[in-house]
Design a protein around this motif. Sequence first.
Motif, PDB file in Angstrom:
ATOM      1  N   ALA A  57      29.556  29.558  26.870  1.00 41.05           N
ATOM      2  CA  ALA A  57      29.939  30.608  27.817  1.00 41.05           C
ATOM      3  C   ALA A  57      28.875  30.785  28.899  1.00 41.05           C
ATOM      4  CB  ALA A  57      30.164  31.920  27.082  1.00 41.05           C
ATOM      5  N   VAL A  58      27.614  30.712  28.490  1.00 46.15           N
ATOM      6  CA  VAL A  58      26.525  30.827  29.469  1.00 46.15           C
ATOM      7  C   VAL A  58      26.624  29.708  30.497  1.00 46.15           C
ATOM      8  CG1 VAL A  58      24.015  30.629  29.743  1.00 46.15           C
ATOM      9  CG2 VAL A  58      24.966  32.107  27.969  1.00 46.15           C
ATOM     10  N   ARG A  59      26.967  28.511  30.034  1.00 45.97           N
ATOM     11  CA  ARG A  59      27.134  27.374  30.964  1.00 45.97           C
ATOM     12  C   ARG A  59      28.322  27.598  31.891  1.00 45.97           C
ATOM     13  NH1 ARG A  59      26.021  24.043  26.092  1.00 45.97           N
ATOM     14  NH2 ARG A  59      23.849  23.341  26.216  1.00 45.97           N
ATOM     15  N   GLU A  60      29.401  28.176  31.343  1.00 46.16           N
ATOM     16  CA  GLU A  60      30.574  28.457  32.174  1.00 46.16           C
ATOM     17  C   GLU A  60      30.228  29.478  33.256  1.00 46.16           C
ATOM     18  OE1 GLU A  60      33.580  27.110  32.333  1.00 46.16           O
ATOM     19  OE2 GLU A  60      33.017  25.652  30.784  1.00 46.16           O
ATOM     20  N   TYR A  61      29.476  30.487  32.879  1.00 42.54           N
ATOM     21  CA  TYR A  61      29.045  31.467  33.876  1.00 42.54           C
ATOM     22  C   TYR A  61      28.209  30.799  34.970  1.00 42.54           C
ATOM     23  CZ  TYR A  61      30.512  35.877  31.630  1.00 42.54           C
ATOM     24  OH  TYR A  61      31.240  36.935  31.138  1.00 42.54           O
ATOM     25  N   GLU A  62      27.265  29.956  34.564  1.00 37.12           N
ATOM     26  CA  GLU A  62      26.401  29.320  35.556  1.00 37.12           C
ATOM     27  C   GLU A  62      27.203  28.447  36.516  1.00 37.12           C
ATOM     28  OE1 GLU A  62      22.283  26.721  36.023  1.00 37.12           O
ATOM     29  OE2 GLU A  62      23.317  26.757  34.085  1.00 37.12           O
ATOM     30  N   SER A  63      28.211  27.768  35.995  1.00 36.40           N
ATOM     31  CA  SER A  63      29.033  26.917  36.860  1.00 36.40           C
ATOM     32  C   SER A  63      29.791  27.729  37.902  1.00 36.40           C
ATOM     33  CB  SER A  63      30.029  26.104  36.021  1.00 36.40           C
ATOM     34  OG  SER A  63      31.059  26.938  35.500  1.00 36.40           O
ATOM     35  N   ARG A  64      29.898  29.022  37.638  1.00 33.98           N
ATOM     36  CA  ARG A  64      30.569  29.936  38.571  1.00 33.98           C
ATOM     37  C   ARG A  64      29.568  30.818  39.326  1.00 33.98           C
ATOM     38  NH1 ARG A  64      33.787  28.734  34.353  1.00 33.98           N
ATOM     39  NH2 ARG A  64      36.063  28.731  34.615  1.00 33.98           N
ATOM     40  N   GLY A  65      28.282  30.473  39.248  1.00 33.58           N
ATOM     41  CA  GLY A  65      27.272  31.184  40.026  1.00 33.58           C
ATOM     42  C   GLY A  65      26.757  32.458  39.408  1.00 33.58           C
ATOM     43  N   VAL A 116      29.031  43.938  40.243  1.00 29.06           N
ATOM     44  CA  VAL A 116      29.630  44.141  38.923  1.00 29.06           C
ATOM     45  C   VAL A 116      31.089  43.707  38.927  1.00 29.06           C
ATOM     46  CG1 VAL A 116      30.387  45.926  37.301  1.00 29.06           C
ATOM     47  CG2 VAL A 116      28.034  45.932  38.162  1.00 29.06           C
ATOM     48  N   ASP A 117      31.827  44.078  39.953  1.00 32.20           N
ATOM     49  CA  ASP A 117      33.238  43.700  40.023  1.00 32.20           C
ATOM     50  C   ASP A 117      33.398  42.185  40.105  1.00 32.20           C
ATOM     51  OD1 ASP A 117      33.838  46.347  39.914  1.00 32.20           O
ATOM     52  OD2 ASP A 117      34.576  46.521  41.985  1.00 32.20           O
ATOM     53  N   HIS A 118      32.506  41.528  40.832  1.00 34.65           N
ATOM     54  CA  HIS A 118      32.546  40.063  40.914  1.00 34.65           C
ATOM     55  C   HIS A 118      32.292  39.460  39.527  1.00 34.65           C
ATOM     56  CE1 HIS A 118      32.411  36.105  42.547  1.00 34.65           C
ATOM     57  NE2 HIS A 118      31.109  35.977  42.509  1.00 34.65           N
ATOM     58  N   PHE A 119      31.337  40.017  38.798  1.00 33.53           N
ATOM     59  CA  PHE A 119      31.068  39.551  37.437  1.00 33.53           C
ATOM     60  C   PHE A 119      32.298  39.740  36.548  1.00 33.53           C
ATOM     61  CE2 PHE A 119      29.934  40.632  33.068  1.00 33.53           C
ATOM     62  CZ  PHE A 119      29.266  39.486  32.679  1.00 33.53           C
ATOM     63  N   LEU A 120      32.951  40.878  36.657  1.00 34.50           N
ATOM     64  CA  LEU A 120      34.141  41.138  35.831  1.00 34.50           C
ATOM     65  C   LEU A 120      35.270  40.169  36.176  1.00 34.50           C
ATOM     66  CD1 LEU A 120      34.140  45.049  35.845  1.00 34.50           C
ATOM     67  CD2 LEU A 120      33.586  43.546  33.921  1.00 34.50           C
ATOM     68  N   GLN A 121      35.427  39.855  37.453  1.00 37.77           N
ATOM     69  CA  GLN A 121      36.466  38.896  37.846  1.00 37.77           C
ATOM     70  C   GLN A 121      36.171  37.512  37.269  1.00 37.77           C
ATOM     71  OE1 GLN A 121      36.213  39.350  42.085  1.00 37.77           O
ATOM     72  NE2 GLN A 121      37.259  41.333  42.088  1.00 37.77           N
ATOM     73  N   ILE A 122      34.909  37.107  37.303  1.00 36.55           N
ATOM     74  CA  ILE A 122      34.535  35.810  36.745  1.00 36.55           C
ATOM     75  C   ILE A 122      34.712  35.809  35.225  1.00 36.55           C
ATOM     76  CG2 ILE A 122      32.527  34.312  36.305  1.00 36.55           C
ATOM     77  CD1 ILE A 122      31.666  34.933  39.202  1.00 36.55           C
ATOM     78  N   THR A 123      34.386  36.910  34.594  1.00 27.70           N
ATOM     79  CA  THR A 123      34.587  37.013  33.150  1.00 27.70           C
ATOM     80  C   THR A 123      36.062  36.882  32.795  1.00 27.70           C
ATOM     81  OG1 THR A 123      32.641  38.453  32.975  1.00 27.70           O
ATOM     82  CG2 THR A 123      34.177  38.453  31.111  1.00 27.70           C
ATOM     83  N   ARG A 124      36.920  37.505  33.588  1.00 23.25           N
ATOM     84  CA  ARG A 124      38.363  37.336  33.370  1.00 23.25           C
ATOM     85  C   ARG A 124      38.776  35.874  33.530  1.00 23.25           C
ATOM     86  NH1 ARG A 124      43.331  39.796  33.355  1.00 23.25           N
ATOM     87  NH2 ARG A 124      42.570  41.907  33.633  1.00 23.25           N
ATOM     88  N   GLU A 125      38.260  35.195  34.557  1.00 28.45           N
ATOM     89  CA  GLU A 125      38.583  33.779  34.769  1.00 28.45           C
ATOM     90  C   GLU A 125      38.205  32.948  33.544  1.00 28.45           C
ATOM     91  OE1 GLU A 125      36.647  32.296  38.214  1.00 28.45           O
ATOM     92  OE2 GLU A 125      37.580  33.735  39.592  1.00 28.45           O
ATOM     93  N   GLY A 178      19.504  28.985  48.553  1.00 27.65           N
ATOM     94  CA  GLY A 178      20.459  29.627  49.442  1.00 27.65           C
ATOM     95  C   GLY A 178      21.868  29.718  48.900  1.00 27.65           C
ATOM     96  N   ARG A 179      22.066  29.292  47.650  1.00 27.77           N
ATOM     97  CA  ARG A 179      23.395  29.350  47.051  1.00 27.77           C
ATOM     98  C   ARG A 179      23.678  30.764  46.552  1.00 27.77           C
ATOM     99  NH1 ARG A 179      21.802  24.153  43.508  1.00 27.77           N
ATOM    100  NH2 ARG A 179      20.179  25.692  43.053  1.00 27.77           N
ATOM    101  N   GLU A 180      24.909  31.239  46.740  1.00 31.65           N
ATOM    102  CA  GLU A 180      25.286  32.558  46.242  1.00 31.65           C
ATOM    103  C   GLU A 180      25.152  32.599  44.721  1.00 31.65           C
ATOM    104  OE1 GLU A 180      29.020  34.013  47.546  1.00 31.65           O
ATOM    105  OE2 GLU A 180      28.544  33.859  49.688  1.00 31.65           O
ATOM    106  N   ARG A 181      24.609  33.684  44.224  1.00 32.70           N
ATOM    107  CA  ARG A 181      24.363  33.765  42.786  1.00 32.70           C
ATOM    108  C   ARG A 181      24.284  35.220  42.349  1.00 32.70           C
ATOM    109  NH1 ARG A 181      19.076  31.715  39.345  1.00 32.70           N
ATOM    110  NH2 ARG A 181      18.091  33.486  40.418  1.00 32.70           N
ATOM    111  N   LEU A 182      24.805  35.479  41.152  1.00 27.11           N
ATOM    112  CA  LEU A 182      24.587  36.749  40.468  1.00 27.11           C
ATOM    113  C   LEU A 182      23.570  36.500  39.366  1.00 27.11           C
ATOM    114  CD1 LEU A 182      28.075  38.424  39.869  1.00 27.11           C
ATOM    115  CD2 LEU A 182      26.291  39.188  41.439  1.00 27.11           C
ATOM    116  N   PHE A 183      22.415  37.124  39.467  1.00 26.71           N
ATOM    117  CA  PHE A 183      21.395  36.994  38.422  1.00 26.71           C
ATOM    118  C   PHE A 183      21.483  38.217  37.526  1.00 26.71           C
ATOM    119  CE2 PHE A 183      17.131  37.528  36.636  1.00 26.71           C
ATOM    120  CZ  PHE A 183      16.911  36.260  36.118  1.00 26.71           C
TER     121      PHE A 183
END
Length: 435
Positions: free
Chosen positions: A365-373, A412-421, A31-36
């Motif tokens: 980087a993959v781990r950083e992405y996962e930590s951000r969902g 996609v926009d959420h992914f881009l924002q996380i990539t910027r972070e 039930g956790r929010e996630r981008l796959f």
Amino acid sequence: MNTHHQGLLFSDALMSEIKNRFHYVDHDIEGRERLFFDNAGGSFRLKAATEAFVRIDSLPDCPERIHALSLFLQKVQAEGTDDVRTILNARGGSVYASLTASGAMFDMVRAVTENVPGTNMVTSILEHPSSFDAMSLYAQRTGKELRVAKSNPVTGGIDVDEIVGQVDQNTCLLSVMYASNISGAKMDIEAIVKRARAIKPDLYILVDAVQHAPHGLIDLQKTPVDGINIAPYKFFGCRGSGLAWLSDRAATLPHHKLAGKKADFWDLGSSAPWQFAVVTEIVNYVCWLGSQFVRSTNRRELFVCGIDRIERHERALLARLLNGGESVAGLRTLPQVKVFLDYEDLSKRDLILAIGFDHLGHTDAVREYESRGVIVYERVASSLYSKRMLDSFSLEGAIRVSPLHCNSVADVDHFLQITREISEAFAPAAFGPAA
């Protein structure tokens, strides 16, 4: 079709309907929010496909009987077999249900190389190990030369001239993939087939369509090959199934089979009927999508429209990933971010991106992405699934980003924002002055 160079998004209302037909698009199993965004490794599952799997596989009945439920299972298999042909626009030939698409590829390569005269075989450096290793193995076993076409680091694919230039009158088999699973580059299969057969009209050709099939149209009437494979688990379906189609002449080559079966029969033992039920649900879904745009009772016409709309939507998502929008920067302009194999003509690409960070390793980087969902995948040179392809592009590694058509612009926009972070968190200035 495909006149929109930058793609064409689904409406918000249709996007909501599409998402609702898939499992876990916005949340994981807890039930956790996630981008796959790792659909190149195995796509989102259609709810109807998993329901069909459970319903059909729950039956104890053997389809090789004469009672009512056995006859029902025979019908399920027959409809699924027809739907493999619907996906491929295949006529005649044989449909082969295997445990995996990789296993089917090894079997097809073996049948051709052991039984068709010739002194050489041709493939490309970008092939998946299931086809490249099969070609290498049987070239060695049969004493044939293996010719390998080089990649193009600008397009991320294989030039038609490069691969066709390897073919001659002594080539017994050409094996090429439909699209790269690192760069997303689509090969011009129609031109490759036409030009290769101009050199040798009776040349056997196999195509690995596992990566491309969920993203774009396949038409064997325009690309008449001798064998092609797909994998339902990368096409909104279930794991544990690989499907292939073989031409009439390829299907009757000597191959492993029970002696009492027909010469063109390839299944060993009893195929699982659920495999075919899942294929039918995949085609049902794509046809439903097509029916939102055209009126037709022809299953192939609806499927063609559905896949075309999937391709257009995914191209628009790809353009958004690369170029961003009014309120978010795209990957091409984000500081500290590199887009590898960034070919401008998006009509030549499926929805796969290879990226990297200037100051962050790919695995980290993959781990950083996962930590951000966010779930993405690292392609690194230490992997047997990546090294040969990465080396051909002079890359040590990349982060593979692969959404699916059931993702939205908001995703996609959420992914881009996380990539910027992430890029800002690991920029040199973020660590302060050196001690």
